[in-house]
Design an enzyme around this catalytic site. Structure first.
Site, PDB file in Angstrom:
ATOM      1  N   GLU A 128      59.247 -50.035  35.863  1.00 33.80           N
ATOM      2  CA  GLU A 128      60.285 -49.295  36.865  1.00 33.80           C
ATOM      3  C   GLU A 128      61.559 -50.263  36.931  1.00 33.80           C
ATOM      4  O   GLU A 128      62.563 -49.678  37.148  1.00 33.80           O
ATOM      5  CB  GLU A 128      59.652 -49.344  38.320  1.00 33.80           C
ATOM      6  CG  GLU A 128      60.375 -48.728  39.268  1.00 33.80           C
ATOM      7  CD  GLU A 128      60.044 -48.677  40.900  1.00 33.80           C
ATOM      8  OE1 GLU A 128      58.752 -48.313  41.286  1.00 33.80           O
ATOM      9  OE2 GLU A 128      60.455 -49.476  41.489  1.00 33.80           O
ATOM     10  N   SER A 177      57.646 -53.183  43.035  1.00 25.87           N
ATOM     11  CA  SER A 177      56.695 -52.652  41.936  1.00 25.87           C
ATOM     12  C   SER A 177      57.484 -53.211  40.580  1.00 25.87           C
ATOM     13  O   SER A 177      58.607 -52.553  40.292  1.00 25.87           O
ATOM     14  CB  SER A 177      56.413 -51.330  41.975  1.00 25.87           C
ATOM     15  OG  SER A 177      55.734 -51.163  43.115  1.00 25.87           O
ATOM     16  N   ARG A 221      60.695 -41.619  41.378  1.00 24.36           N
ATOM     17  CA  ARG A 221      61.345 -42.689  41.277  1.00 24.36           C
ATOM     18  C   ARG A 221      62.643 -42.214  39.987  1.00 24.36           C
ATOM     19  O   ARG A 221      63.135 -43.156  39.179  1.00 24.36           O
ATOM     20  CB  ARG A 221      60.686 -44.109  40.565  1.00 24.36           C
ATOM     21  CG  ARG A 221      59.729 -44.793  41.452  1.00 24.36           C
ATOM     22  CD  ARG A 221      60.378 -45.320  42.690  1.00 24.36           C
ATOM     23  NE  ARG A 221      59.610 -46.124  43.199  1.00 24.36           N
ATOM     24  CZ  ARG A 221      58.942 -45.953  44.248  1.00 24.36           C
ATOM     25  NH1 ARG A 221      58.650 -44.795  44.654  1.00 24.36           N
ATOM     26  NH2 ARG A 221      57.958 -47.055  44.794  1.00 24.36           N
TER      27      ARG A 221
HETATM   28  N1  EPU Z   1      45.019 -51.351  44.094  1.00 24.89           N
HETATM   29  C1  EPU Z   1      44.352 -52.098  43.267  1.00 24.89           C
HETATM   30  N2  EPU Z   1      44.655 -53.248  43.520  1.00 24.89           N
HETATM   31  C2  EPU Z   1      45.342 -54.269  44.039  1.00 24.89           C
HETATM   32  C3  EPU Z   1      46.374 -53.255  44.770  1.00 24.89           C
HETATM   33  C4  EPU Z   1      46.098 -51.853  44.769  1.00 24.89           C
HETATM   34  O1  EPU Z   1      43.227 -51.830  42.576  1.00 24.89           O
HETATM   35  O2  EPU Z   1      45.221 -55.165  44.202  1.00 24.89           O
HETATM   36  C5  EPU Z   1      44.793 -49.793  44.080  1.00 24.89           C
HETATM   37  C6  EPU Z   1      44.061 -49.458  45.146  1.00 24.89           C
HETATM   38  O3  EPU Z   1      43.302 -48.210  44.622  1.00 24.89           O
HETATM   39  C7  EPU Z   1      45.143 -48.738  45.935  1.00 24.89           C
HETATM   40  C8  EPU Z   1      46.317 -48.358  44.974  1.00 24.89           C
HETATM   41  O4  EPU Z   1      46.047 -49.290  43.942  1.00 24.89           O
HETATM   42  O5  EPU Z   1      44.663 -47.894  47.030  1.00 24.89           O
HETATM   43  C9  EPU Z   1      47.599 -48.235  45.754  1.00 24.89           C
HETATM   44  O6  EPU Z   1      48.002 -49.358  46.363  1.00 24.89           O
HETATM   45  P1  EPU Z   1      49.420 -49.604  47.302  1.00 24.89           P
HETATM   46  O7  EPU Z   1      48.951 -48.604  48.328  1.00 24.89           O
HETATM   47  O8  EPU Z   1      49.490 -50.950  47.344  1.00 24.89           O
HETATM   48  O9  EPU Z   1      50.457 -48.577  46.308  1.00 24.89           O
HETATM   49  P2  EPU Z   1      50.950 -48.762  44.915  1.00 24.89           P
HETATM   50  O10 EPU Z   1      50.640 -47.245  44.335  1.00 24.89           O
HETATM   51  O11 EPU Z   1      50.489 -49.815  44.208  1.00 24.89           O
HETATM   52  C10 EPU Z   1      53.511 -47.647  45.353  1.00 24.89           C
HETATM   53  C11 EPU Z   1      54.651 -47.913  45.244  1.00 24.89           C
HETATM   54  C12 EPU Z   1      55.235 -49.119  46.097  1.00 24.89           C
HETATM   55  C13 EPU Z   1      55.054 -48.761  47.494  1.00 24.89           C
HETATM   56  C14 EPU Z   1      53.604 -48.447  47.829  1.00 24.89           C
HETATM   57  C15 EPU Z   1      53.292 -47.770  48.996  1.00 24.89           C
HETATM   58  C16 EPU Z   1      55.387 -47.400  42.875  1.00 24.89           C
HETATM   59  C17 EPU Z   1      55.519 -48.099  41.582  1.00 24.89           C
HETATM   60  N3  EPU Z   1      55.094 -48.535  43.772  1.00 24.89           N
HETATM   61  O12 EPU Z   1      52.594 -48.887  45.062  1.00 24.89           O
HETATM   62  O13 EPU Z   1      56.648 -49.252  46.043  1.00 24.89           O
HETATM   63  O14 EPU Z   1      55.423 -49.550  48.667  1.00 24.89           O
HETATM   64  O15 EPU Z   1      53.111 -47.338  46.943  1.00 24.89           O
HETATM   65  O16 EPU Z   1      53.494 -46.597  49.188  1.00 24.89           O
HETATM   66  O17 EPU Z   1      55.093 -46.244  43.069  1.00 24.89           O
HETATM   67  C18 EPU Z   1      58.364 -50.554  45.053  1.00 24.89           C
HETATM   68  O18 EPU Z   1      58.889 -49.327  44.418  1.00 24.89           O
HETATM   69  O19 EPU Z   1      59.052 -51.737  44.646  1.00 24.89           O
HETATM   70  C19 EPU Z   1      57.100 -50.453  45.713  1.00 24.89           C
HETATM   71  C20 EPU Z   1      56.714 -51.564  46.263  1.00 24.89           C
END
Ligand code: EPU
Length: 337
Positions: A333, A238, A166
């Protein structure tokens, strides 16, 4: 050609958080020449804020005293085509997901995992947007810009942009110095799918022929299930970045929380902030007119008529709770204006 110029302009439609901010002046240009003309006419102390789709901003003041600039530069042009790849130059004002839909429809691979990310093409190159194991930097070839001070054009190659998670040179050492007018992307004519993130591949049958369109449809489905629609509940995706922590801290945490999820990262371990927030009990909780989204705690939402102070107080409460429990300080972010 036209240049739209408005005074005391409501930014409600230009920030997905739904803040009722007003810009003293709002200018929308639709070509490089218009942008240069505007910059020439501006006094040197004019405060300028270039925005994209406003999907990653939080206006913290009801009035922005300067000029908000918005690109309406559109268009997709083929700049190079080879046996395996095609390079497209795209206007910074194009809606990101319209670009993704276009390339998927043509069978060109590389952008499909980035389906339905809000925002515009220009911001993809500044923010290095990412999702499901792919980042914009993986397909960006060149970034076409205008220097804000001398109005000259400068083209950055991918390596010049210092891309990271990012982040890019445009958010760091060259912050506010260049305005992106076009971005070129290199896509594959024989796509190589990236289904490694989470369990994307589990959505498809063992012998199923997986097309770009099927991947796009699947990603759209997951996003719609997990992420709130800004038209219904104001939000900026995010709110926090996933923290990258040193190995020693991670090992200590792993002792206390054996199920802590993690991903390898540059010089450390990336931990999903969503998980950290969930452990603190903040998932789904409200404070003032803001809430931690119940299905994805990385997202903060405007529950109706929130002001920036509601969002910031909630963000601070979450940051405080995570820091207290894990000794990790979450970084927003979202950009505060
Ligand atoms: N998780 C939890 N609880 C929850 C949701 C998620 O514990 O309620 C944990 C789980 O372990 C899960 C992990 O978080 O496996 C990852 O969750 P998710 O796949 O939803 O992705 P994220 O890391 O939370 C990032 C990006 C998102 C992007 C997703 C998918 C950042 C800050 N965010 O989120 O980007 O869509 O991966 O690749 O890196 C954005 O930037 O606006 C955004 C939505």
């Amino acid at each position: 050609m036209y240049m739209r110029i408005e005074q005391d302009f409501s930014l409600l439609q230009y920030n997905t958080f739904g803040m009722k901010a007003v810009a003293r002046c709002f200018v929308e240009y639709s070509s490089v020449a218009e942008l240069q003309q505007f910059l020439r006419s501006c006094s040197s102390d004019e405060q300028i804020l270039q925005i994209g789709g406003g999907s990653n901003l939080l206006f913290t003041h009801p009035l922005f005293e300067g000029t908000v600039l918005h690109s309406a530069i559109q268009g997709i042009e083929v700049v190079e085509e080879e046996e395996e790849s095609i390079c497209l130059k795209v206007g910074a004002g194009m809606i990101w997901d319209e670009f993704v839909a276009y390339v998927v429809a043509h069978g060109w691979g590389g952008a499909e995992n980035l389906s339905l990310i809000p925002g515009e093409v220009g911001a993809s190159a500044i923010q290095n947007i990412g999702a499901y194991g792919v980042e914009a930097k993986d397909i960006i070839s060149k970034v076409y810009t205008i220097n804000r001070n001398d109005y000259s054009e400068r083209i950055f190659n991918n390596e010049d942009c210092n891309y990271g998670y990012r982040s890019s040179i445009f958010k760091n050492s060259l912050k506010n110095q260049y305005i992106v007018t076009h971005v070129s992307y290199e896509l594959r004519k024989h796509p190589i799918l990236n289904l490694s993130y989470g369990n994307i591949s589990a959505a498809f049958g063992a012998n199923e022929e997986i097309t770009l369109q099927k991947v796009r449809d699947h990603i759209i489905r997951i996003r719609q299930e997990k992420l709130p629609d800004p038209k219904v509940l104001g939000n900026a995706g995010s709110y926090f970045m996933n923290p990258i922590v040193p190995y020693e801290l991670f090992d200590a945490l792993k002792n206390d929380y054996p199920t802590i999820p993690s991903y390898p990262a540059e010089a450390g371990v990336k931990i999903p902030a969503a998980w950290l927030i969930q452990q603190t009990g903040w998932k789904g909780r409200e404070l003032g007119r803001a809430a931690v989204y119940e299905k994805q705690p990385l997202v903060l939402v405007n529950t109706g008529d929130a002001e920036a102070i509601d969002i910031i107080q909630l963000a601070n409460a979450v940051i405080f709770a995570v820091e207290k429990q894990f000794a990790i300080r979450l970084k927003p972010e979202v950009i505060y204006v």
